[in-house]
Design a protein around this motif. Structure first.
Motif, mmCIF file in Angstrom:
data_model
loop_
_atom_site.group_PDB
_atom_site.id
_atom_site.type_symbol
_atom_site.label_atom_id
_atom_site.label_comp_id
_atom_site.label_asym_id
_atom_site.label_seq_id
_atom_site.Cartn_x
_atom_site.Cartn_y
_atom_site.Cartn_z
ATOM 1 N N ALA A 232 -25.557 -33.295 -57.430
ATOM 2 C CA ALA A 232 -26.815 -33.452 -58.065
ATOM 3 C C ALA A 232 -27.452 -33.188 -59.329
ATOM 4 O O ALA A 232 -27.628 -34.187 -60.018
ATOM 5 N N CYS A 233 -26.250 -32.260 -60.056
ATOM 6 C CA CYS A 233 -26.923 -31.878 -61.352
ATOM 7 C C CYS A 233 -25.709 -31.418 -62.186
ATOM 8 O O CYS A 233 -24.507 -31.929 -61.704
ATOM 9 N N VAL A 234 -25.755 -30.237 -63.045
ATOM 10 C CA VAL A 234 -24.693 -29.548 -63.755
ATOM 11 C C VAL A 234 -23.880 -29.117 -63.152
ATOM 12 O O VAL A 234 -25.543 -27.421 -62.943
ATOM 13 N N VAL A 235 -23.451 -28.916 -62.581
ATOM 14 C CA VAL A 235 -22.578 -27.914 -61.322
ATOM 15 C C VAL A 235 -21.471 -27.114 -62.280
ATOM 16 O O VAL A 235 -20.517 -28.113 -62.425
ATOM 17 N N SER A 236 -20.990 -25.788 -61.918
ATOM 18 C CA SER A 236 -19.175 -25.661 -61.852
ATOM 19 C C SER A 236 -19.281 -25.237 -60.737
ATOM 20 O O SER A 236 -19.416 -24.220 -60.033
ATOM 21 N N GLU A 247 -19.552 -36.365 -53.977
ATOM 22 C CA GLU A 247 -20.427 -37.005 -54.579
ATOM 23 C C GLU A 247 -20.672 -36.867 -55.463
ATOM 24 O O GLU A 247 -21.325 -35.721 -55.186
ATOM 25 N N MET A 248 -20.781 -37.885 -55.987
ATOM 26 C CA MET A 248 -21.412 -37.716 -58.265
ATOM 27 C C MET A 248 -22.150 -38.725 -57.545
ATOM 28 O O MET A 248 -22.082 -40.132 -57.835
ATOM 29 N N PHE A 249 -24.158 -38.580 -56.890
ATOM 30 C CA PHE A 249 -23.980 -38.589 -56.597
ATOM 31 C C PHE A 249 -26.177 -38.724 -57.581
ATOM 32 O O PHE A 249 -27.222 -40.007 -56.494
ATOM 33 N N SER A 250 -25.760 -39.091 -58.855
ATOM 34 C CA SER A 250 -26.991 -39.015 -59.440
ATOM 35 C C SER A 250 -26.852 -39.443 -60.692
ATOM 36 O O SER A 250 -25.730 -39.158 -61.181
ATOM 37 N N ASP A 251 -27.487 -40.150 -61.636
ATOM 38 C CA ASP A 251 -27.031 -40.076 -63.190
ATOM 39 C C ASP A 251 -27.124 -38.428 -64.260
ATOM 40 O O ASP A 251 -26.540 -38.287 -64.640
ATOM 41 N N GLN A 252 -27.599 -37.159 -63.127
ATOM 42 C CA GLN A 252 -27.303 -36.013 -63.841
ATOM 43 C C GLN A 252 -26.919 -35.201 -63.606
ATOM 44 O O GLN A 252 -25.911 -34.470 -63.630
ATOM 45 N N ALA A 273 -20.897 -42.951 -59.945
ATOM 46 C CA ALA A 273 -21.170 -43.581 -60.571
ATOM 47 C C ALA A 273 -21.396 -43.365 -62.058
ATOM 48 O O ALA A 273 -21.967 -42.403 -62.431
ATOM 49 N N ALA A 274 -20.897 -44.180 -63.853
ATOM 50 C CA ALA A 274 -21.419 -43.599 -64.671
ATOM 51 C C ALA A 274 -22.819 -43.628 -64.657
ATOM 52 O O ALA A 274 -23.506 -44.378 -63.922
ATOM 53 N N PRO A 275 -23.475 -42.607 -65.320
ATOM 54 C CA PRO A 275 -23.291 -41.752 -66.214
ATOM 55 C C PRO A 275 -22.503 -40.312 -66.157
ATOM 56 O O PRO A 275 -22.771 -39.638 -66.319
ATOM 57 N N SER A 276 -22.289 -40.209 -64.548
ATOM 58 C CA SER A 276 -21.540 -38.770 -63.973
ATOM 59 C C SER A 276 -20.742 -38.963 -64.216
ATOM 60 O O SER A 276 -19.473 -40.098 -64.510
ATOM 61 N N THR A 277 -19.823 -37.335 -64.304
ATOM 62 C CA THR A 277 -19.169 -37.170 -65.405
ATOM 63 C C THR A 277 -18.632 -35.745 -64.404
ATOM 64 O O THR A 277 -19.132 -35.057 -63.725
ATOM 65 N N ILE A 278 -16.805 -36.262 -64.656
ATOM 66 C CA ILE A 278 -16.276 -34.718 -64.658
ATOM 67 C C ILE A 278 -15.188 -34.421 -65.255
ATOM 68 O O ILE A 278 -14.667 -34.876 -66.283
ATOM 69 N N ILE A 279 -15.702 -33.313 -65.906
ATOM 70 C CA ILE A 279 -14.631 -32.485 -66.662
ATOM 71 C C ILE A 279 -14.463 -31.054 -66.412
ATOM 72 O O ILE A 279 -13.848 -30.615 -65.510
ATOM 73 N N THR A 293 -13.508 -44.315 -55.503
ATOM 74 C CA THR A 293 -14.127 -45.277 -56.029
ATOM 75 C C THR A 293 -14.598 -44.355 -57.417
ATOM 76 O O THR A 293 -16.430 -45.951 -57.952
ATOM 77 N N PHE A 294 -15.086 -43.975 -58.272
ATOM 78 C CA PHE A 294 -15.282 -43.090 -58.911
ATOM 79 C C PHE A 294 -15.665 -44.264 -60.011
ATOM 80 O O PHE A 294 -14.141 -44.392 -60.715
ATOM 81 N N THR A 295 -16.408 -44.351 -60.381
ATOM 82 C CA THR A 295 -16.495 -44.904 -61.929
ATOM 83 C C THR A 295 -16.831 -44.551 -63.638
ATOM 84 O O THR A 295 -17.612 -45.434 -63.833
ATOM 85 N N GLY A 296 -17.642 -43.495 -63.196
ATOM 86 C CA GLY A 296 -17.655 -42.827 -63.811
ATOM 87 C C GLY A 296 -16.588 -42.343 -65.215
ATOM 88 O O GLY A 296 -15.307 -42.801 -65.200
ATOM 89 N N GLY A 297 -17.086 -40.834 -65.806
ATOM 90 C CA GLY A 297 -16.129 -40.381 -66.434
ATOM 91 C C GLY A 297 -15.114 -39.574 -66.080
ATOM 92 O O GLY A 297 -15.903 -38.396 -66.086
ATOM 93 N N ILE A 298 -14.589 -39.440 -66.761
ATOM 94 C CA ILE A 298 -13.513 -37.541 -66.455
ATOM 95 C C ILE A 298 -12.713 -37.368 -68.026
ATOM 96 O O ILE A 298 -12.805 -38.106 -68.782
ATOM 97 N N PHE A 299 -13.458 -35.994 -67.979
ATOM 98 C CA PHE A 299 -13.170 -35.442 -69.416
ATOM 99 C C PHE A 299 -11.675 -34.196 -69.116
ATOM 100 O O PHE A 299 -12.025 -33.541 -68.739
ATOM 101 N N VAL A 300 -10.665 -34.425 -69.694
ATOM 102 C CA VAL A 300 -9.588 -33.547 -69.807
ATOM 103 C C VAL A 300 -9.498 -31.934 -71.042
ATOM 104 O O VAL A 300 -9.981 -33.001 -71.791
ATOM 105 N N ASN A 301 -10.751 -31.673 -70.936
ATOM 106 C CA ASN A 301 -10.768 -30.305 -72.296
ATOM 107 C C ASN A 301 -9.780 -29.726 -72.738
ATOM 108 O O ASN A 301 -10.203 -29.233 -73.421
#
Length: 499
Positions: A232-236, A247-252, A273-279, A293-301
């Motif tokens: 629900a927030c910025v987590v690792s 479940e990425m269930f919030s904008d944060q 969904a966007a703007p949630s992201t997976i890094i 069904t995730f429609t946000g962004g996936i970043f491979v850094n």
């Protein structure tokens, strides 16, 4: 090589979790029940029945006389109790204690706050009744305050109620959630495995009062079995495997996956969904196989994100960007969202010795990035992974690397690397021609390393077209290799010593 197996830890925790939810019989000589007849201090003998303060090995029960009260544990912090059971809402402050058997909140619609450090002295069970909560420390505890120290022991959580960590969970043992929910409000340093069994949920969330604290477990591995991990927030987290839902269930929602050294395998799905992201993935790897069904962004850094047939909607986006010590790589086959490779690799390698089709709605490379094909045969989908486009692909001088291993395509063999949907933009370069390699124009020929013993040659020669098929496929054709180059030698005169 990325096959996931049910870890032995789950079997151990499942066996341990067969303990009944009925109160445990005491393993010590005495079970003491709180009466609160004198004051609110544990170290007062008259507050207990039978009279006397709890000692090592005792079990205690705290019921109705403690309803809504804050009790003070002024017994020594070295106290080790067999079990502690609650029958009402209460708060414990003062010194911590050790537990060797169980913690139990047996009353429904009741909250227990253990505002003290609890230490496991053995593998234990925690039972929380329906509509009840057990808080590990008070909310707004200072960051780093320890609520539960598991050491190397295991904990099994039972009962339909919830455990909420408003403090640090430390240790390296196994944490099994058999029923109910576990919430992490603060970052925890737990370095073991958190096993979520069917119907359970782990929630990494932020305090509802907006203080900004956020649950996170950067050293913990999560093993889901038809369970839910909610961010629900910025987590690792370190890694995730098993089945169920993330479940990425919030904008944060921002989920950082560090990645396991061997590449943990998650067969479940991502939702949100966007703007949630997976890094992903630090210096490790994470394998995905499920349909999301995730429609946000996936970043491979950095590190490697492996697709072993995973499917994401076209509305999702993937960005591969990171050319540092652990160069970012997107690896494997499946259905991808719109993908940009900039400062990284697209590696169409086998996953668990299997190939497939890499389907993209759009794919764009930055100059000098790497497109890597691995071959074990000449048939697309089984001998190598083929790119299949439904939209535009921009090659933009990408380096083409062909790894044939022990496979030698026969002369005249056509290998369709890319099935294009529209005219391709730009051309590629041969990786083996080095840093200043020229562009491979339409019809160009090039050579790549091949197995020794192929008609005496150590290289394979190909011709490339960008206009194959319906006019926009990338096809390479094996050509007959020329005679091996003539080896010439220079005569080197020995140096003569001088006086």
């Amino acid at each position: 090589m990325h096959r996931w197996k049910l870890p032995a830890l789950i079997l151990v925790l499942l066996a341990f979790a067969t303990i009944s939810e009925a109160p445990h019989s005491a393993h010590a000589a005495t079970t003491r029940t709180w009466t609160g007849a004198v004051n609110l201090n544990w170290n007062t003998a008259g507050n207990w029945n039978p009279s006397g303060v709890p000692v090592d090995g005792d079990s205690v029960f705290i019921g109705a006389p403690a309803f809504g009260k804050t009790l003070n544990n002024d017994r020594p912090a070295s106290l080790v109790l067999a079990s502690v059971a609650f029958g009402t809402s209460t708060t414990i402050v003062g010194n911590g204690f050790g537990v060797s058997n169980s913690l139990q909140q047996g009353a429904g619609n009741a909250d227990v706050t253990l505002d003290i450090p609890i230490t496991l002295k053995a593998d234990i069970e925690v039972i929380v009744a329906t509509n009840s909560r057990m808080f590990m420390r008070q909310r707004l505890s200072p960051m780093g305050t320890v609520g539960l120290d598991m050491g190397s022991h295991s904990l099994v959580k039972n009962g339909a109620g919830d455990i909420e960590f408003d403090s640090d969970l430390v240790g390296t043992g196994g944490f099994g959630v058999q029923t109910g929910e576990v919430s992490f409000i603060y970052p925890v340093t737990f370095g073991g495995t958190i096993v979520l069994l069917p119907g359970t949920r782990a929630l990494l969330t932020v305090l509802g009062n907006g203080t900004g604290f956020c649950g996170s477990a950067p050293n913990a591995s999560f093993a889901l079995s038809s369970a839910i991990l909610s961010a629900a927030c910025v987590v690792s987290i370190k890694s995730v495997k098993g089945t169920g839902e993330i479940e990425m269930f919030s904008d944060q929602s921002r989920l950082f996956i560090a990645g396991a050294g061997g590449g943990a395998v998650f067969d479940g799905k991502f939702t949100g969904a966007a703007p949630s992201t997976i890094i992903c993935c630090s210096n490790g790897g994470q394998t995905l196989r499920g349909t999301s069904t995730f429609t946000g962004g996936i970043f491979v850094n950095s590190g490697a994100l492996y697709f072993g047939g995973a499917r994401f909607p076209a509305a999702s986006t993937i960005t591969v960007q990171g050319d540092g010590q652990f160069r970012a790589s997107l690896v494997g086959y499946g259905t991808f969202g719109d993908t940009i490779i900039t400062g990284g690799d697209l590696a169409l390698s086998a996953i668990n010795d299997q190939f497939g089709f890499a389907r993209f709605p759009g794919l764009q490379f930055a100059p000098n990035d790497l497109l890597d094909f691995e071959f074990q045969g000449g048939t697309a989908g089984t001998g190598y992974t083929q790119i299949v486009m439904t939209g535009q692909i921009v090659l933009d001088s990408v380096y083409l690397r062909l790894d044939f291993g022990g496979y030698v395509p026969p002369v005249g063999q056509n290998l369709t690397l890319i099935k294009g949907a529209t005219a391709l933009l730009d051309t590629m370069k041969n990786f083996y021609d080095g840093q200043n390699a020229p562009l491979l124009a339409e019809g160009a020929t090039f050579t790549v390393p091949g197995p020794l013993g192929d008609s005496g040659n150590s290289s394979l020669k190909f011709k490339i077209t960008y206009k194959g098929g319906a006019g926009h496929d990338v096809i390479i054709t094996r050509l007959a290799s020329g005679p091996p180059p003539v080896t010439t030698y220079k005569r080197i005169l020995p140096l003569l010593a001088r006086d």
